[in-house]
Design a protein around this motif. Structure first.
Motif, PDB file in Angstrom:
ATOM      1  N   ASP A 127      33.017  45.572  18.790  1.00  0.00           N
ATOM      2  CA  ASP A 127      32.060  45.772  19.482  1.00  0.00           C
ATOM      3  C   ASP A 127      32.406  47.254  19.887  1.00  0.00           C
ATOM      4  OD1 ASP A 127      30.965  43.543  19.109  1.00  0.00           O
ATOM      5  OD2 ASP A 127      31.798  42.509  21.033  1.00  0.00           O
TER       6      ASP A 127
ATOM      7  N   GLN B  98      25.057  46.057  14.484  1.00  0.00           N
ATOM      8  CA  GLN B  98      24.208  45.038  13.843  1.00  0.00           C
ATOM      9  C   GLN B  98      24.854  43.792  13.988  1.00  0.00           C
ATOM     10  OE1 GLN B  98      23.193  46.997  10.045  1.00  0.00           O
ATOM     11  NE2 GLN B  98      21.229  47.199  10.672  1.00  0.00           N
ATOM     12  N   ALA B  99      26.276  43.961  13.590  1.00  0.00           N
ATOM     13  CA  ALA B  99      27.034  42.653  13.814  1.00  0.00           C
ATOM     14  C   ALA B  99      27.465  42.103  15.035  1.00  0.00           C
ATOM     15  CB  ALA B  99      28.571  42.843  13.140  1.00  0.00           C
ATOM     16  N   SER B 100      27.685  43.116  16.047  1.00  0.00           N
ATOM     17  CA  SER B 100      27.817  42.802  17.466  1.00  0.00           C
ATOM     18  C   SER B 100      26.248  42.214  17.987  1.00  0.00           C
ATOM     19  CB  SER B 100      28.220  43.969  18.189  1.00  0.00           C
ATOM     20  OG  SER B 100      29.431  44.373  17.711  1.00  0.00           O
TER      21      SER B 100
ATOM     22  N   ALA C 214      24.157  40.598  16.592  1.00  0.00           N
ATOM     23  CA  ALA C 214      24.149  39.256  15.841  1.00  0.00           C
ATOM     24  C   ALA C 214      24.822  38.237  16.617  1.00  0.00           C
ATOM     25  CB  ALA C 214      24.406  39.107  14.508  1.00  0.00           C
ATOM     26  N   ARG C 215      25.795  38.519  17.270  1.00  0.00           N
ATOM     27  CA  ARG C 215      26.907  37.778  18.116  1.00  0.00           C
ATOM     28  C   ARG C 215      26.270  37.666  19.684  1.00  0.00           C
ATOM     29  NH1 ARG C 215      30.949  40.659  15.222  1.00  0.00           N
ATOM     30  NH2 ARG C 215      31.504  41.846  17.000  1.00  0.00           N
TER      31      ARG C 215
ATOM     32  N   THR D 183      22.400  33.601  18.187  1.00  0.00           N
ATOM     33  CA  THR D 183      23.730  34.106  18.795  1.00  0.00           C
ATOM     34  C   THR D 183      24.526  33.314  19.630  1.00  0.00           C
ATOM     35  OG1 THR D 183      22.350  34.978  20.719  1.00  0.00           O
ATOM     36  CG2 THR D 183      22.730  36.636  18.910  1.00  0.00           C
TER      37      THR D 183
ATOM     38  N   LYS E  24      27.051  31.718  17.326  1.00  0.00           N
ATOM     39  CA  LYS E  24      28.187  32.737  16.934  1.00  0.00           C
ATOM     40  C   LYS E  24      28.957  32.956  17.991  1.00  0.00           C
ATOM     41  CE  LYS E  24      25.615  34.905  13.148  1.00  0.00           C
ATOM     42  NZ  LYS E  24      25.359  35.972  12.211  1.00  0.00           N
TER      43      LYS E  24
ATOM     44  N   LEU F  72      36.817  40.792  17.734  1.00  0.00           N
ATOM     45  CA  LEU F  72      35.397  41.170  17.687  1.00  0.00           C
ATOM     46  C   LEU F  72      35.355  41.922  18.797  1.00  0.00           C
ATOM     47  CD1 LEU F  72      34.057  37.279  17.334  1.00  0.00           C
ATOM     48  CD2 LEU F  72      34.460  39.236  15.452  1.00  0.00           C
TER      49      LEU F  72
ATOM     50  N   PRO G 142      26.231  49.528  11.383  1.00  0.00           N
ATOM     51  CA  PRO G 142      26.971  48.071  10.665  1.00  0.00           C
ATOM     52  C   PRO G 142      27.498  47.692  11.847  1.00  0.00           C
ATOM     53  CG  PRO G 142      27.296  49.960   9.079  1.00  0.00           C
ATOM     54  CD  PRO G 142      26.739  50.503  10.262  1.00  0.00           C
ATOM     55  N   LEU G 143      28.233  48.053  12.622  1.00  0.00           N
ATOM     56  CA  LEU G 143      28.908  47.482  13.758  1.00  0.00           C
ATOM     57  C   LEU G 143      27.976  47.060  15.007  1.00  0.00           C
ATOM     58  CD1 LEU G 143      31.909  50.041  13.912  1.00  0.00           C
ATOM     59  CD2 LEU G 143      32.308  47.524  13.314  1.00  0.00           C
TER      60      LEU G 143
END
Length: 321
Positions: free
Chosen positions: A80, A100-102, A104-105, A176, A179, A76, A97-98
């Motif tokens: 990031d 957004q995923a980061s 969300a964490r 978050t 996650k 992860l 996309p990266l």
């Protein structure tokens, strides 16, 4: 495979120890073979070395490749860092996309960058409510540029949308946290310079030139295409949590008068709120209206629920000690 796992991890840890002592070239040598064999921690740390130019000549292309290989294995922190690097290089659509995923964490830098994109609406559909929410979370994490940009957002985003953003920030904080609990840290390296010990140890200087880390910390994109320089990193340790220091945040205002006006109104509408003490916490050009203290999270959540029930649409956050 189990026979390879032990020595590989040992090599990665040995590299981390060397890095911590300022022996960057030695650290890189420790990580190179495990990285080639597929160890994601070694791949991530090797990417960091190439990004910083420590122990090797700085090469962002090679750094990107190692970040990608580690991220493909579910590392992860590598994902990031890859998102930050791509954004720094101006490859926004690849980075989104990266980020957004980061985000969300709960990764603050990703929240800052994504909030900026959502505010400007150039590379992604404009969403000022979510932009304000994410910028609020990044500011709460201690990113000074995020605090400054919140003040700028106040000039453009209507009050109703800002209040919705503050409420959404509370929901994001809860989501978050769940996650982050599942995140695997592995053997990440400390990219700060090693702390001097009482008795200096003679270490041969690296033959390579120490480079400035791109991205963060460095030039950070601000709103409307402008850039800001972050404040120097603070090394002071976060104070230990004190019992009874939970609070709730009721809003963020550019004017203290408006904050006090809201406090007076909420005291009349929310049962039990008048028994707490309000405080105005400075954050850049903002004043954050907070109430408390509460003995524990349960008491803070109880008041949070009362506020949300008594005043529809009122923004509210639970502030941990």
């Amino acid at each position: 495979m189990s026979l390879l796992a032990g020595p590989a991890v040992a090599d990665v840890k040995a590299g981390v120890d060397a890095w911590s002592g300022g022996e960057y070239a030695k650290a890189v040598n420790e990580w190179r073979e495990p990285a080639k064999k597929g160890d994601p921690d070694a791949q991530f740390n090797l990417a960091q070395a190439y990004k910083l130019g420590r122990g090797v000549k700085q090469d962002l292309k090679i750094a990107e490749q190692w970040y990608q290989r580690a991220a493909n294995q579910g590392h992860l922190q590598a994902a990031d860092s890859l998102g930050h690097l791509l954004h720094y290089q101006g490859r926004i659509k690849e980075a989104l996309p990266l980020l957004q995923a980061s985000s969300a964490r709960g990764e603050p830098r990703a929240q800052y960058l994504l909030a900026t994109e959502l505010f400007n609406g150039v590379n992604i559909q404009k969403d000022w409510v979510r932009a304000y929410a994410l910028m609020t979370r990044a500011s709460a994490a201690g990113l000074a540029p995020a605090s400054r940009n919140l003040a700028e957002m106040d000039k453009y985003i209507p009050l109703e949308q800002r209040q919705k953003g503050v409420a959404l920030a509370g929901e994001i904080e809860t989501a978050t946290a769940q996650k982050r609990a599942a995140q695997v840290t592995g053997f990440p390296i400390n990219t700060k310079a090693p702390v001097a010990v009482a008795k200096p140890i003679d270490v041969p200087p690296s033959k390579t030139t120490k480079a400035v880390e791109p991205g963060f910390p460095g030039t950070i994109p601000a709103l409307n295409g402008k850039t800001t320089q972050p404040e120097p990193a603070k090394t002071a340790k976060k104070p230990a949590a004190v019992a009874g220091s939970w609070r709730i945040q009721l809003g963020a205002f550019g004017s203290e008068a408006n904050a006090k006006k809201l406090w007076a109104s909420l005291q009349q509408k929310v049962d039990g709120l008048s028994g707490t003490t309000y405080s105005l916490v400075p954050a850049g050009n903002l004043s954050r209206l907070q109430a408390g203290p509460f003995a524990n999270r349960s008491d803070a959540e109880a008041m949070f629920t009362k506020v949300k029930s008594a005043v529809v649409g009122q923004g509210c956050l639970i502030i941990a000690p």
